[in-house]
Design a protein around this motif. Structure first.
Motif, mmCIF file in Angstrom:
data_model
loop_
_atom_site.group_PDB
_atom_site.id
_atom_site.type_symbol
_atom_site.label_atom_id
_atom_site.label_comp_id
_atom_site.label_asym_id
_atom_site.label_seq_id
_atom_site.Cartn_x
_atom_site.Cartn_y
_atom_site.Cartn_z
ATOM 1 N N ILE A 1 5.671 11.984 3.334
ATOM 2 C CA ILE A 1 6.144 10.886 4.184
ATOM 3 C C ILE A 1 6.875 9.839 3.355
ATOM 4 O O ILE A 1 7.941 9.347 3.750
ATOM 5 C CB ILE A 1 4.973 10.272 4.965
ATOM 6 C CG1 ILE A 1 4.482 11.264 6.025
ATOM 7 C CG2 ILE A 1 5.402 8.964 5.624
ATOM 8 C CD1 ILE A 1 3.207 10.842 6.723
ATOM 9 N N VAL A 2 6.334 9.477 2.200
ATOM 10 C CA VAL A 2 6.993 8.471 1.361
ATOM 11 C C VAL A 2 8.398 8.936 0.979
ATOM 12 O O VAL A 2 9.364 8.152 1.023
ATOM 13 C CB VAL A 2 6.155 8.174 0.101
ATOM 14 C CG1 VAL A 2 6.968 7.370 -0.919
ATOM 15 C CG2 VAL A 2 4.896 7.406 0.478
ATOM 16 N N PHE A 3 8.543 10.200 0.618
ATOM 17 C CA PHE A 3 9.876 10.701 0.279
ATOM 18 C C PHE A 3 10.798 10.661 1.499
ATOM 19 O O PHE A 3 11.943 10.209 1.415
ATOM 20 C CB PHE A 3 9.808 12.127 -0.255
ATOM 21 C CG PHE A 3 11.167 12.756 -0.384
ATOM 22 C CD1 PHE A 3 11.969 12.477 -1.475
ATOM 23 C CD2 PHE A 3 11.668 13.579 0.615
ATOM 24 C CE1 PHE A 3 13.244 13.012 -1.579
ATOM 25 C CE2 PHE A 3 12.933 14.111 0.522
ATOM 26 C CZ PHE A 3 13.726 13.841 -0.583
ATOM 27 N N GLN A 4 10.311 11.137 2.636
ATOM 28 C CA GLN A 4 11.170 11.236 3.814
ATOM 29 C C GLN A 4 11.633 9.873 4.312
ATOM 30 O O GLN A 4 12.735 9.745 4.843
ATOM 31 C CB GLN A 4 10.421 11.977 4.943
ATOM 32 C CG GLN A 4 10.059 13.416 4.617
ATOM 33 C CD GLN A 4 11.262 14.329 4.548
ATOM 34 O OE1 GLN A 4 12.254 14.031 3.884
ATOM 35 N NE2 GLN A 4 11.198 15.454 5.237
ATOM 36 N N LEU A 5 10.812 8.853 4.146
ATOM 37 C CA LEU A 5 11.210 7.520 4.604
ATOM 38 C C LEU A 5 12.334 6.932 3.774
ATOM 39 O O LEU A 5 12.926 5.925 4.147
ATOM 40 C CB LEU A 5 10.011 6.570 4.581
ATOM 41 C CG LEU A 5 8.818 6.928 5.467
ATOM 42 C CD1 LEU A 5 7.867 5.752 5.589
ATOM 43 C CD2 LEU A 5 9.254 7.410 6.843
ATOM 44 N N ALA A 6 12.642 7.562 2.662
ATOM 45 C CA ALA A 6 13.726 7.074 1.807
ATOM 46 C C ALA A 6 15.040 7.802 2.046
ATOM 47 O O ALA A 6 16.106 7.268 1.721
ATOM 48 C CB ALA A 6 13.328 7.219 0.333
ATOM 49 N N HIS A 7 14.993 9.003 2.617
ATOM 50 C CA HIS A 7 16.221 9.796 2.696
ATOM 51 C C HIS A 7 16.517 10.377 4.080
ATOM 52 O O HIS A 7 17.676 10.583 4.416
ATOM 53 C CB HIS A 7 16.169 10.938 1.677
ATOM 54 C CG HIS A 7 16.086 10.480 0.268
ATOM 55 N ND1 HIS A 7 17.131 9.860 -0.379
ATOM 56 C CD2 HIS A 7 15.067 10.515 -0.628
ATOM 57 C CE1 HIS A 7 16.771 9.553 -1.616
ATOM 58 N NE2 HIS A 7 15.522 9.925 -1.785
ATOM 59 N N VAL A 8 15.493 10.662 4.861
ATOM 60 C CA VAL A 8 15.726 11.261 6.177
ATOM 61 C C VAL A 8 15.352 10.241 7.242
ATOM 62 O O VAL A 8 14.363 10.361 7.963
ATOM 63 C CB VAL A 8 14.917 12.576 6.334
ATOM 64 C CG1 VAL A 8 15.292 13.282 7.647
ATOM 65 C CG2 VAL A 8 15.190 13.513 5.158
ATOM 66 N N VAL A 9 16.164 9.197 7.303
ATOM 67 C CA VAL A 9 16.021 8.130 8.296
ATOM 68 C C VAL A 9 17.408 7.779 8.814
ATOM 69 O O VAL A 9 18.427 8.210 8.264
ATOM 70 C CB VAL A 9 15.336 6.876 7.691
ATOM 71 C CG1 VAL A 9 13.879 7.149 7.376
ATOM 72 C CG2 VAL A 9 16.073 6.383 6.444
#
Length: 372
Positions: free
Chosen positions: A251-259
């Motif tokens: 989740i931490v990774f995705q909130l930086a790039h897939v938003v």
């Protein structure tokens, strides 16, 4: 990945050179190192303790099944914390100016079941260089039945990915400690990322096998042998630990790039991206919850993701002070600095993107930006 990517500074902008000078001056003027300080050293002790203290308690205190399970959940928090704070900075050479200490602290990944060489190839090289470029940044490639890029293959079942995606997130670290390192070892040799000699490649494989044996030995075998636990009891704690860690890390990774608002650039037929690399990073990366001290502390500054991508060799404890420099310089050059005010807003934005990718919709800003 046969196409070679080239970033073109078509506007001849001096953005990155000026930004780098200003960031360098921050450390010079304040007479501080860009590497770890006491705060970082103390955090390292905290994160390692979150993982190893519960393990020691399990092995020595004779807890009930519930007690061992609760300790396993705390170990999951520690495992994610080690990944985001300790090994991450060490493998970027951001922890210390000394290669020896960076290498030593990078062992915090291998001791919890990962492999440094594979991680550096996927993360430092492929992800940081080709952020959000489909089939180059492996982090947004299609995974099983999940789609993270508008360029990814669409399947009808993905209309439900908003429901099942978190199940796959939860097994991310489990997959890494079991099969992923071996899959990547073969793939990186095949695709030319691992340029070692045949002899060194075999040594690398042997190293992976030895560290996996150490990990599986202390995390699975020792509790069964010394505590006389059943395989089922041990697996309950083991899987719970990895579910916690996997969810947090994913989740931490995705909130930086897939938003929303982050872009997924498409290279032209010659492999050109018509932006300089630094501007590309700001277009494909978003910060979140920068004013939340707890999140900033626990996730190793990865909520300041844009800074990390622009200056990966700076220890994350310095990110909050550097953020205004980057934001002001970006504004000066007319470059968007993407940011979600809170964890919740970033999470909701991610859900929207995942949902629309699952429905094969293209009417949201993340996809619109990628089309130029």
């Amino acid at each position: 990945m046969n196409q070679k990517i080239k970033f073109l500074n078509k506007d001849k902008t001096q953005f990155y050179s000026i930004l780098k000078e200003r960031v360098d001056n921050y450390f010079i003027e304040n007479k501080i190192s860009q590497h770890a300080n006491f705060t970082m050293v103390f955090k390292t002790i905290v994160m390692l303790s979150l993982y190893f203290v519960p393990y020691i308690l399990i092995m020595t205190q004779g807890y009930s099944l519930i007690g061992m399970w609760l300790c396993s959940l705390i170990m999951g928090l520690g495992l994610a914390g080690i990944g985001m704070s300790v090994m991450h900075d060490a493998n970027h050479d951001a922890y210390s100016s000394s290669p020896f200490y960076n290498k030593l602290l990078s062992l915090s990944l291998t001791i919890v079941g990962g492999d440094n060489k594979n991680w550096k190839t996927q993360h430092n090289v492929l992800h940081h260089t080709y952020t959000n470029i489909y089939k180059h940044d492996r982090d947004i490639d299609d995974k099983v039945i999940m789609r993270f890029s508008p360029e990814g293959k669409y399947r009808k079942i993905q209309k439900f990915q908003i429901i099942y995606v978190f199940l796959f997130y939860s097994i991310m670290s489990l997959y890494w400690t079991t099969a992923k390192d071996f899959v990547q070892y073969i793939e990186f040799i095949k695709k030319g990322h691992n340029k070692e000699s045949k002899t060194d490649q075999l040594k690398t494989l042997l190293t992976i096998l030895i560290w996996k044996a150490v990990y599986w030995g202390y995390i699975i075998v020792l509790p069964i042998v010394l505590l006389h636990l059943s395989i089922g009891q041990v697996l309950l704690g083991f899987l719970s630990m990895h579910m916690v860690a996997g969810l947090i890390l994913s989740i931490v990774f995705q909130l930086a790039h897939v938003v929303e608002d982050t872009s997924f650039p498409i290279p032209d037929k010659n492999g050109n991206i018509e932006n300089e690399w630094a501007i590309h990073q700001l277009n494909t990366t978003a910060d979140f919850a920068r004013n939340n001290w707890f999140i900033t502390y626990y996730v190793g500054g990865l909520n300041f993701q844009a800074i990390h991508h622009l200056f990966p060799r700076i220890c994350h404890v310095h990110y909050p002070k550097i953020a205004p420099i980057i934001e002001n310089t970006a504004k000066e050059f007319g470059i968007p600095y993407l940011y979600n005010e809170s964890f919740t807003s970033a999470f909701i934005s991610h859900l929207r993107v995942i949902s629309k990718l699952g429905r094969n919709e293209t009417n949201f800003s993340a996809i619109a930006n990628s089309m130029g």
